[in-house]
Design an enzyme around this catalytic site. Structure first.
Site, PDB file in Angstrom:
ATOM      1  N   ASP A  89       0.772  -1.291  -0.251  1.00  0.00           N
ATOM      2  CA  ASP A  89      -0.016  -0.080  -0.077  1.00  0.00           C
ATOM      3  C   ASP A  89       0.935   1.138   0.084  1.00  0.00           C
ATOM      4  O   ASP A  89       1.719   1.430   1.003  1.00  0.00           O
ATOM      5  CB  ASP A  89      -0.934  -0.069   1.215  1.00  0.00           C
TER       6      ASP A  89
ATOM      7  N   ASP B  35      -1.354   6.542  -6.599  1.00  0.00           N
ATOM      8  CA  ASP B  35      -1.691   5.508  -5.643  1.00  0.00           C
ATOM      9  C   ASP B  35      -1.873   4.189  -6.130  1.00  0.00           C
ATOM     10  O   ASP B  35      -3.158   3.942  -6.955  1.00  0.00           O
ATOM     11  CB  ASP B  35      -2.874   6.004  -4.983  1.00  0.00           C
TER      12      ASP B  35
END
Length: 394
Positions: free
Chosen positions: A93, A266
């Site tokens: 992440d 992201d």
């Protein structure tokens, strides 16, 4: 028996001490991309929850949530923790920096494990964990081991399924508030131990699962990209500055639809999210209709054939989305409740007009087309084209 002073010193060194520089050419971890689908929650809804968490920002650095990587489209790496190591499968992440285990496989203390007695926890947009902060050895590929790394050991967790936890490689500022007794302290992350940046490569795919991605720490691999890497500074504009934030503008054909503004890259978001005014301009230019079943824009075959490039202007360089890059893989339409053979666009509306400080999210659909470098030491983000930038797999 540790004295109180000794314990506090060790804890401070473990959590906030100067990073140990690991001099290496390149350490590469294979990434498995997994697309799953259950509980009536789809990729769009998961992205929306993550987007809401990104917006949950206050200037003093305190906020209730950090965004969780889309649980229905994950990148998974395997790392060893302890000595002898137990293997844990962790979600990669870029939007958070806590590394923790215990969601599935229980944490097994070994001779390298140390319980700091410091409560730690994180509430994400659609998940959470609470537990204790330990320090332990993390073993990556090629036998590289980082010692005394802070690791959250979950006593309770929810929303993270079929994996053991998260490997957070986002900016350390996202760990503020996660140490319950020291909320103003940040937690050291694995990437602090590397003298060189980490990079990601996620090739386009039309299957549920593939093992073609790579997450590397250290020098870049020229075999993975076809032009020089171009770097751009990270943004100071909030809330994008809390993550891997950059500046860019976007044009569709010759028309500018998003002015030069701040947003983020992201890997935990699936789609390409842009400010509402830019989205409206894009929908008008493409002639797309909004499809209520998928919450995506849909176009006809004739409209697809007429699509122009969607260009991202970052620094002094332009990165182009061909018409194929702008659509969802048609073989995976069932994953988004779509119709067989229908054509869906991957551009989504953020919900605010440009100027909010988070005017775009270049998610998975963007990162699978370009080589990405995250350089913490110089506060730079790098991009390069690859052999798959213009792939027609969708």
């Amino acid at each position: 028996m540790f004295s109180t002073a000794s314990l506090l010193t060790l804890l401070a060194l473990s959590i906030t001490g100067s990073p140990v520089e690991v001099r290496n050419s390149r350490i590469t971890l294979p990434i498995t991309r997994r697309l799953k689908f259950s509980n009536g929650t789809n990729l769009v809804q998961q992205d929306e929850a993550r987007l809401a968490a990104f917006k949950d920002y206050s200037p003093n650095g305190k906020r209730a949530h950090v965004p969780l990587a889309n649980d229905y489209r994950n990148y998974i790496v395997s790392v060893g923790i302890g000595d002898p190591p137990t293997i844990y499968n962790l979600i990669v992440d870029t939007g958070s920096a806590n590394t923790w285990v215990g969601a599935s496989t229980r944490y097994t203390p070994t001779r390298t494990s140390f319980n700091t007695r410091q409560p730690v926890g994180q509430t994400y947009g659609s998940a959470s964990f609470t537990g204790m902060l330990w320090t332990d050895t993390i073993t990556f590929a090629d036998g590289l081991a980082l010692t005394r790394m802070p690791i959250g050991v979950a006593s309770t967790s929810w929303g993270v399924t079929d994996v053991d936890g998260i490997l957070g490689i986002g900016p350390a500022i996202t760990t503020l508030g996660t140490l319950r007794n020291s909320p103003e302290e940040t937690i050291q992350t694995p990437r602090h131990h590397f003298s060189s940046p980490c990079w990601h490569f996620f090739p386009p795919s039309t299957t549920d699962t593939d093992d073609d991605g790579e997450l590397s720490f250290g020098e870049t691999d020229p075999a993975m990209y076809i032009r020089n890497i171009a770097y751009t500074p990270t943004t100071a504009t909030g809330p994008s500055a809390r993550y891997w934030g950059i500046y860019q503008s976007i044009t569709y054909g010759s028309k500018e639809i998003l002015r030069f503004t701040a947003g983020i890259v992201d890997c935990g978001s699936t789609f390409l999210w842009i400010a509402s005014d830019a989205y409206d301009s894009y929908q008008t230019a493409t002639g797309a209709d909004w499809d209520p079943a998928t919450s995506l824009l849909t176009i006809t075959l004739d409209q697809y054939n007429a699509l122009q490039n969607l260009d991202f202007h970052i620094g002094h360089n332009t990165y182009s989305f061909t018409r194929n890059a702008q659509i969802w893989p048609r073989s995976l339409n069932y994953k988004i409740y779509g119709d067989d053979g229908a054509i869906y666009l991957v551009v989504k509306r953020i919900g605010k007009h440009s100027g909010s400080g988070l005017d775009f999210i270049n998610g998975y659909v963007f990162l699978q087309r370009f080589y990405l470098v995250l350089d913490t030491s110089r506060s730079l983000v790098g991009f390069a084209t690859t052999l798959l930038t213009d792939a027609t797999t969708n």
